[in-house]
Write a protein that holds these residues in place. Structure first.
Motif, PDB file in Angstrom:
ATOM      1  N   UNK A 206      52.231 -49.090  28.695  1.00 28.21           N
ATOM      2  CA  UNK A 206      51.126 -49.690  29.451  1.00 28.21           C
ATOM      3  C   UNK A 206      49.867 -49.585  28.613  1.00 28.21           C
ATOM      4  N   UNK A 207      49.206 -50.706  28.419  1.00 27.37           N
ATOM      5  CA  UNK A 207      48.004 -50.746  27.590  1.00 27.37           C
ATOM      6  C   UNK A 207      46.768 -50.882  28.478  1.00 27.37           C
ATOM      7  N   UNK A 208      45.786 -50.047  28.234  1.00 26.37           N
ATOM      8  CA  UNK A 208      44.463 -50.176  28.853  1.00 26.37           C
ATOM      9  C   UNK A 208      43.472 -50.331  27.703  1.00 26.37           C
ATOM     10  N   UNK A 209      42.872 -51.518  27.614  1.00 27.49           N
ATOM     11  CA  UNK A 209      41.998 -51.814  26.475  1.00 27.49           C
ATOM     12  C   UNK A 209      40.614 -52.166  27.001  1.00 27.49           C
ATOM     13  N   UNK A 210      39.621 -51.441  26.521  1.00 22.23           N
ATOM     14  CA  UNK A 210      38.258 -51.644  26.982  1.00 22.23           C
ATOM     15  C   UNK A 210      37.493 -52.503  25.991  1.00 22.23           C
ATOM     16  N   UNK A 211      36.515 -53.203  26.494  1.00 19.95           N
ATOM     17  CA  UNK A 211      35.668 -54.037  25.651  1.00 19.95           C
ATOM     18  C   UNK A 211      34.375 -54.351  26.372  1.00 19.95           C
ATOM     19  N   UNK A 212      33.467 -54.998  25.686  1.00 17.84           N
ATOM     20  CA  UNK A 212      32.169 -55.302  26.273  1.00 17.84           C
ATOM     21  C   UNK A 212      32.289 -56.262  27.449  1.00 17.84           C
ATOM     22  N   UNK A 213      33.369 -57.050  27.490  1.00 21.39           N
ATOM     23  CA  UNK A 213      33.567 -58.003  28.590  1.00 21.39           C
ATOM     24  C   UNK A 213      34.255 -57.361  29.794  1.00 21.39           C
ATOM     25  N   UNK A 214      34.652 -56.098  29.665  1.00 20.45           N
ATOM     26  CA  UNK A 214      35.366 -55.422  30.733  1.00 20.45           C
ATOM     27  C   UNK A 214      36.748 -55.000  30.276  1.00 20.45           C
ATOM     28  N   UNK A 215      37.455 -54.212  31.088  1.00 20.91           N
ATOM     29  CA  UNK A 215      38.783 -53.736  30.688  1.00 20.91           C
ATOM     30  C   UNK A 215      39.855 -54.812  30.818  1.00 20.91           C
ATOM     31  N   UNK A 216      40.898 -54.627  30.043  1.00 25.59           N
ATOM     32  CA  UNK A 216      42.091 -55.470  30.105  1.00 25.59           C
ATOM     33  C   UNK A 216      43.293 -54.535  30.152  1.00 25.59           C
ATOM     34  N   UNK A 217      44.220 -54.814  31.061  1.00 26.43           N
ATOM     35  CA  UNK A 217      45.447 -54.014  31.149  1.00 26.43           C
ATOM     36  C   UNK A 217      46.656 -54.921  30.977  1.00 26.43           C
ATOM     37  N   UNK A 218      47.620 -54.457  30.207  1.00 23.61           N
ATOM     38  CA  UNK A 218      48.935 -55.093  30.110  1.00 23.61           C
ATOM     39  C   UNK A 218      49.964 -54.035  30.490  1.00 23.61           C
ATOM     40  N   UNK A 219      50.703 -54.313  31.554  1.00 23.06           N
ATOM     41  CA  UNK A 219      51.653 -53.341  32.093  1.00 23.06           C
ATOM     42  C   UNK A 219      53.071 -53.871  31.945  1.00 23.06           C
ATOM     43  N   UNK A 220      54.030 -52.999  31.632  1.00 29.25           N
ATOM     44  CA  UNK A 220      55.400 -53.468  31.398  1.00 29.25           C
ATOM     45  C   UNK A 220      56.076 -53.981  32.663  1.00 29.25           C
ATOM     46  N   UNK A 224      61.117 -58.653  29.883  1.00 29.12           N
ATOM     47  CA  UNK A 224      60.290 -58.733  28.697  1.00 29.12           C
ATOM     48  C   UNK A 224      58.873 -59.193  28.958  1.00 29.12           C
ATOM     49  N   UNK A 225      58.490 -59.327  30.225  1.00 30.01           N
ATOM     50  CA  UNK A 225      57.133 -59.775  30.559  1.00 30.01           C
ATOM     51  C   UNK A 225      56.183 -58.588  30.682  1.00 30.01           C
ATOM     52  N   UNK A 226      54.894 -58.898  30.778  1.00 33.46           N
ATOM     53  CA  UNK A 226      53.859 -57.908  31.069  1.00 33.46           C
ATOM     54  C   UNK A 226      52.986 -58.423  32.205  1.00 33.46           C
ATOM     55  N   UNK A 227      52.540 -57.522  33.046  1.00 28.14           N
ATOM     56  CA  UNK A 227      51.560 -57.862  34.070  1.00 28.14           C
ATOM     57  C   UNK A 227      50.177 -57.727  33.453  1.00 28.14           C
ATOM     58  N   UNK A 228      49.388 -58.774  33.565  1.00 26.12           N
ATOM     59  CA  UNK A 228      48.053 -58.808  32.985  1.00 26.12           C
ATOM     60  C   UNK A 228      47.002 -58.623  34.063  1.00 26.12           C
ATOM     61  N   UNK A 229      46.030 -57.748  33.802  1.00 23.27           N
ATOM     62  CA  UNK A 229      44.820 -57.662  34.613  1.00 23.27           C
ATOM     63  C   UNK A 229      43.652 -57.827  33.650  1.00 23.27           C
ATOM     64  N   UNK A 230      43.032 -58.992  33.684  1.00 27.82           N
ATOM     65  CA  UNK A 230      41.943 -59.338  32.773  1.00 27.82           C
ATOM     66  C   UNK A 230      40.633 -59.336  33.560  1.00 27.82           C
ATOM     67  N   UNK A 231      39.717 -58.473  33.182  1.00 29.49           N
ATOM     68  CA  UNK A 231      38.427 -58.397  33.870  1.00 29.49           C
ATOM     69  C   UNK A 231      37.422 -59.307  33.181  1.00 29.49           C
ATOM     70  N   UNK A 232      36.762 -60.149  33.989  1.00 29.36           N
ATOM     71  CA  UNK A 232      35.731 -61.038  33.467  1.00 29.36           C
ATOM     72  C   UNK A 232      34.503 -60.931  34.360  1.00 29.36           C
ATOM     73  N   UNK A 233      33.363 -61.356  33.844  1.00 34.35           N
ATOM     74  CA  UNK A 233      32.162 -61.418  34.671  1.00 34.35           C
ATOM     75  C   UNK A 233      32.381 -62.407  35.810  1.00 34.35           C
ATOM     76  N   UNK A 298      38.005 -49.969  41.832  1.00 35.74           N
ATOM     77  CA  UNK A 298      38.229 -50.841  40.672  1.00 35.74           C
ATOM     78  C   UNK A 298      39.669 -50.611  40.198  1.00 35.74           C
ATOM     79  N   UNK A 299      40.372 -51.662  39.752  1.00 34.78           N
ATOM     80  CA  UNK A 299      41.778 -51.479  39.349  1.00 34.78           C
ATOM     81  C   UNK A 299      41.965 -50.722  38.037  1.00 34.78           C
ATOM     82  N   UNK A 300      40.882 -50.352  37.379  1.00 38.01           N
ATOM     83  CA  UNK A 300      40.991 -49.591  36.143  1.00 38.01           C
ATOM     84  C   UNK A 300      41.821 -48.334  36.400  1.00 38.01           C
ATOM     85  N   UNK A 301      42.779 -48.069  35.551  1.00 40.10           N
ATOM     86  CA  UNK A 301      43.696 -46.920  35.640  1.00 40.10           C
ATOM     87  C   UNK A 301      44.682 -47.031  36.791  1.00 40.10           C
ATOM     88  N   UNK A 302      44.645 -48.118  37.568  1.00 42.73           N
ATOM     89  CA  UNK A 302      45.674 -48.374  38.574  1.00 42.73           C
ATOM     90  C   UNK A 302      45.817 -47.311  39.645  1.00 42.73           C
TER      91      UNK A 302
END
Length: 410
Positions: A206-220, A224-233, A298-302
């Motif tokens: 499970x990837x939790x990646x932070x950035x200036x636009x907000x966090x992004x998570x890719x979960x297994x 072979x797919x991943x669940x995406x949670x993409x945070x945007x303004x 907030x969904x960060x860290x689930x």
């Protein structure tokens, strides 16, 4: 008062928290009513939409205690490792199930699959009345019972209960009716959720990646797919939702990087505004709040659903204990014990997720430097990693029986 309208426990809201609570009291001997706006069909219920849920290891044990895990296991993809990073910087932290002595740190499961299992358990129970489609109107609390006014399939009814469990979401009408104040904070962000297919296997990471636009998570996920949670303004959400698939995948690729190779496909997208809601009280006069009615994160860290499921486990244990003693399931001392027992976990989890959101969303250079040095130091400190892993797995503090994987009776 008609016997048909009298309940021991009345649950307002048949989503995940409400349904789980009703499941937990299976076999308790209590008469239970479940008031829900949607029919009990996991294909149509708004709580069981296209989202995926990150179940902590402790939540898996709760479902073990409820006897539901065997039915969920086939749909659950294990999280073997967690990879935390800050885009454009060198700080990285990693957690591994092997270091914690567990087969998985948690699991990822489609919300529809969980809804189907919960509803299947509730179907056909003689001690439970499905009151749906139904609309909660208002309630009146009394010393011995709560009077709830609802409209069931267009027909007004007055229901009576010794205990009302409010599981009616972040905009809880029960909470509002009681006049319980709540802290509400709008993060100014929207979560775009979808499933994506990467070029390389996710290998249970499970990837939790932070950035200036907000966090992004890719979960297994399975297949072979991943669940995406993409945070945007919030102001960008409509534009991002409308992007062609190729442009959307390119945006996600830019923010995530190439650890999983190219992102090849994306499924249907949906948007959810992000905010914090925290009720100032979690119990009052024969009413208990659970799940999003008590706290929305907030969904960060689930952590959101897992925190609500622990509410359910603690309250169900107290109610089951009262039944065994022949005591009142809505007694003031029981509700006080519930509120006291949940205070530490709720306060810590809310503070943790809110702090992550604010610290990793801060663009100031000194803050960026500090958090990256912190990630590096954290990754080198085994005791700190162990403490965080315990919290993320829902194993901190005093645990109820269900969170130990034990049934309520025993």
């Amino acid at each position: 008062m008609s016997p048909a309208d009298a309940y021991d426990v009345l649950v307002i809201g048949g989503g995940m928290a409400g349904a789980a609570f009703a499941c937990a009291l299976d076999g308790s001997g209590l008469r239970i009513g479940l008031v829900e706006a949607s029919r009990p069909d996991a294909q149509q219920h708004p709580s069981y939409d296209e989202r995926t849920l990150a179940l902590a290891w402790g939540s898996r044990r709760i479902f073990d205690g409820l006897g539901l895990w065997p039915a969920l296991a086939a749909e659950a993809e294990p999280i073997l490792r967690i990879h935390i990073s800050d885009r454009g910087h060198c700080g990285v932290a990693r957690l591994d199930a092997r270091d914690e002595g567990v087969p998985a740190l948690g699991y990822v499961i489609p919300a529809r699959a969980l809804g189907g299992v919960l509803n299947a358990r509730l179907a056909g129970r003689g001690d439970l009345d499905w009151l749906c489609p139904a609309v909660f109107e208002r309630l009146e609390t009394g010393p011995e019972r709560v009077r709830c006014h609802v409209t069931v399939d267009g027909v007004p009814r007055t229901l009576h209960a010794r205990l009302v469990v409010a599981a009616d979401g972040a905009r809880s009408r029960v909470r509002e009716q009681l006049g319980i104040p709540a802290l509400a904070w709008d993060y100014g962000q929207t979560a775009i959720i979808a499933n994506v297919s990467p070029e390389r296997p996710h290998a249970g990471v499970a990837y939790e990646r932070f950035g200036e636009d907000g966090p992004l998570a890719l979960l297994p996920l399975g297949g072979g797919r991943c669940a995406l949670v993409l945070t945007v303004a919030q102001g960008d959400a409509e534009r991002v939702l409308a992007l062609p698939d190729a442009a959307f995948l390119a945006l996600v690729q830019t923010r995530f990087g190439d650890r999983l190779g190219r992102l090849l496909r994306v499924g249907r997208r949906a948007a959810h505004p992000l905010g914090l809601v925290k009720a100032r009280e979690h119990a009052r006069a024969r009413v208990a709040l659970v799940g999003n009615a008590a706290h929305t994160l907030h969904p960060i860290a689930g952590q959101g659903f897992n925190l609500g499921l622990r509410d359910v486990a603690v309250l169900a244990e107290l109610v089951a204990g009262a039944v065994r003693r022949g005591a009142d399931p809505g007694a003031p001392e029981l509700l006080a014990a519930y509120a006291d027992g949940r205070r530490w976990d709720q306060r810590n989890t809310i503070a943790f997720t809110d702090a992550l959101t604010r610290v990793f969303g801060n663009p100031l250079a000194p803050v960026r430097l500090g958090r990256n040095l912190g990630l590096i130091a954290f990754d080198l400190c085994a005791p700190a990693k162990h403490r965080l892993a315990r919290q993320l797995m829902g194993l901190s503090g005093r645990l109820p029986r269900l969170a130990l994987g034990l049934p309520l009776a025993g």
